[in-house]
Design a protein around this motif. Structure first.
Motif, short mmCIF file in Angstrom:
data_model
loop_
_atom_site.label_atom_id
_atom_site.label_comp_id
_atom_site.label_asym_id
_atom_site.label_seq_id
_atom_site.Cartn_x
_atom_site.Cartn_y
_atom_site.Cartn_z
N ASP A 155 -5.68 10.46 4.95
CA ASP A 155 -7.01 10.74 4.42
C ASP A 155 -7.14 10.22 3.00
OD1 ASP A 155 -8.31 12.24 6.58
OD2 ASP A 155 -6.71 13.69 6.25
N THR A 156 -8.26 9.58 2.73
CA THR A 156 -8.52 9.01 1.40
C THR A 156 -9.60 9.77 0.64
OG1 THR A 156 -10.14 7.46 2.36
CG2 THR A 156 -7.85 6.71 2.16
N ASP A 157 -10.36 10.62 1.33
CA ASP A 157 -11.44 11.37 0.71
C ASP A 157 -11.28 12.85 1.04
OD1 ASP A 157 -13.73 12.36 -0.40
OD2 ASP A 157 -15.12 11.41 1.01
N LEU A 158 -10.99 13.65 0.03
CA LEU A 158 -10.79 15.08 0.25
C LEU A 158 -11.90 15.92 -0.37
CD1 LEU A 158 -6.96 15.32 -0.52
CD2 LEU A 158 -8.09 14.93 1.66
N THR A 208 4.66 -9.03 4.60
CA THR A 208 3.49 -9.40 3.81
C THR A 208 2.44 -8.31 3.99
OG1 THR A 208 1.94 -11.21 3.33
CG2 THR A 208 2.47 -10.82 5.66
N TYR A 209 1.17 -8.60 3.72
CA TYR A 209 0.13 -7.57 3.73
C TYR A 209 -1.08 -8.02 4.55
CZ TYR A 209 2.84 -6.19 -0.40
OH TYR A 209 3.86 -5.84 -1.25
N TYR A 210 -1.89 -7.04 4.95
CA TYR A 210 -3.10 -7.35 5.70
C TYR A 210 -4.14 -6.24 5.50
CZ TYR A 210 -1.38 -3.90 9.10
OH TYR A 210 -0.94 -2.75 9.69
N ILE A 211 -5.39 -6.56 5.85
CA ILE A 211 -6.47 -5.58 5.83
C ILE A 211 -6.46 -4.85 7.17
CG2 ILE A 211 -8.96 -5.20 5.68
CD1 ILE A 211 -7.73 -6.07 3.06
N GLY A 212 -6.27 -3.52 7.11
CA GLY A 212 -6.17 -2.73 8.32
C GLY A 212 -7.26 -1.68 8.44
N PRO A 213 -7.02 -0.61 9.19
CA PRO A 213 -8.03 0.44 9.40
C PRO A 213 -8.60 0.97 8.10
CG PRO A 213 -6.13 0.79 10.82
CD PRO A 213 -5.76 -0.32 9.90
N GLY A 214 -9.93 1.16 8.10
CA GLY A 214 -10.60 1.68 6.92
C GLY A 214 -10.83 0.64 5.84
N GLY A 215 -10.41 -0.61 6.07
CA GLY A 215 -10.57 -1.65 5.05
C GLY A 215 -9.51 -1.60 3.96
N TYR A 216 -8.42 -0.86 4.21
CA TYR A 216 -7.36 -0.73 3.22
C TYR A 216 -6.28 -1.78 3.45
CZ TYR A 216 -9.70 3.65 2.22
OH TYR A 216 -10.65 4.58 1.90
N ILE A 217 -5.44 -1.96 2.45
CA ILE A 217 -4.37 -2.96 2.52
C ILE A 217 -3.09 -2.28 2.99
CG2 ILE A 217 -2.97 -4.58 1.19
CD1 ILE A 217 -5.34 -4.91 -0.72
N TYR A 218 -2.48 -2.86 4.03
CA TYR A 218 -1.25 -2.32 4.62
C TYR A 218 -0.15 -3.37 4.54
CZ TYR A 218 -4.34 1.14 6.82
OH TYR A 218 -5.27 2.13 7.04
N PRO A 219 1.10 -2.94 4.38
CA PRO A 219 2.21 -3.88 4.55
C PRO A 219 2.51 -4.03 6.03
CG PRO A 219 3.08 -1.72 3.98
CD PRO A 219 1.57 -1.59 3.97
#
Length: 332
Positions: free
Chosen positions: A80-83, A137-148
């Motif tokens: 969760d990013t918004d609490l 490396t990294y990519y744009i994943g669920p929620g538009g966030y950056i994931y390794p």
């Protein structure tokens, strides 16, 4: 002939020799590194521009995630990013197997390409091209966030440490629940024998086997229970809720982007927002989850991709066949 050399010139010669030696030592590594950053090995249209290192970006999961939890017992991880709201919005669900908590593959060797790709498929294809142990490396994943491409202690230490605490709490609760269940079972057996329930003659169940009939009857009882009415009320209000109906734990999670998810460890299942697209979908989801809980061999024989596929397909076929029987039974 006598050579004269100043101390500064001598240091320069030594440094030059060292540089030549290091290049020779790591030549197998440096050549691919140059190739990763150049065309056509990395196509610019496949990447998302970021300022500096991707792991410093505010969208990187280590910087963006504010809380982690576990969906039910044995379920996936929830990020969760918004609490700010009572019920977290925009929750992200990650399968446990995608996070390396027990053993970090990057401890022995790791090499990173500081680029952010537009999808996990592009990023993982690049890791394959890199062809180096511990490459990521990294990519744009669920929620538009950056994931390794590999989530571990190396790439997300705070997230992994918090997930370990969540698992410890889950295990503690599971032991307590197991002990409670054993106590209830002993009490139940000592108190009375199970009561047989005779099916009414007008149930439309003749076409189903005995096990299938019991699933249909259980689905009807769940739908007509006051506890399931609480789930409907929570769904209408956009809130989450957990109830128990006849020993089954049923959790409604409004942010779960699915119809249902089996929670074997809790003898229950999760309902997501997609389950309430229609009454038929509600019924199919209940039938699907009850069929898996009743017939699955996963707990006794272990999980394989073939088992998961066959059981999921069997549950779907049954739900499609039985939905009419449940709906007609509700109207009688």
């Amino acid at each position: 002939m006598t050579w004269h050399c100043s101390s500064s010139r001598l240091r320069l010669v030594v440094l030059t020799l060292k540089a030549v030696w290091l290049c020779a030592l790591f030549s197998g590594l440096l050549v691919p590194l140059r190739g990763w950053a150049e065309q056509p090995f990395v196509d610019s249209k496949d990447r998302v521009p970021v300022q500096g290192n991707p792991n410093k970006d505010p969208r990187y999961i280590e910087n963006a995630i504010k809380a982690v939890s576990i969906v039910g017992w044995g379920g996936p991880f929830q990020f969760d990013t918004d609490l700010s709201a009572e019920t977290p919005s925009g929750s992200i669900f990650i399968e446990r197997a995608a996070v390396h908590l027990d053993e970090d593959p990057l401890v022995v060797s790791s090499i990173v390409l500081d680029a952010v790709f537009r999808s996990s498929e592009l990023a993982r294809a690049m890791v394959t091209k890199m062809n180096r142990p511990g490459a990521y490396t990294y990519y744009i994943g669920p929620g538009g966030y950056i994931y390794p491409t590999l989530i571990s202690e190396t790439t997300a230490p705070v997230v992994c440490a918090t997930l370990r605490k969540a698992i410890e709490r889950e295990r503690t609760n599971a032991i307590a629940a197991r002990n409670t269940s054993i106590g209830l079972l002993v009490w139940y057996i000592g108190a009375r024998s199970p009561v047989q329930v005779k099916l009414p003659s007008r149930t439309g169940l003749d076409a189903f086997a005995a096990t299938e009939q019991s699933i249909i009857v259980e689905a009807r009882r769940i739908l007509s229970s006051s506890a399931f009415m609480r789930i409907r009320e929570a769904q209408a209000a956009g809130k989450g809720v957990i109830v128990r109906i006849n020993g089954r734990l049923i959790q409604y999670e409004p942010s779960a982007p699915c119809s249902g998810m089996t929670l074997f460890g809790e003898n229950g299942f999760l309902l997501g927002r997609e389950a309430f697209r229609s009454e038929a979908e509600v019924v199919k989801t209940l039938l699907h989850e009850l069929h898996r809980l009743t017939t699955s061999v996963v707990q006794s024989e272990g999980v394989t991709m073939a088992t998961v596929h066959s059981e999921t397909q069997a549950a779907k076929v049954f739900a499609d066949r039985a939905v009419k029987a449940v709906l007609e039974g509700k109207r009688q």
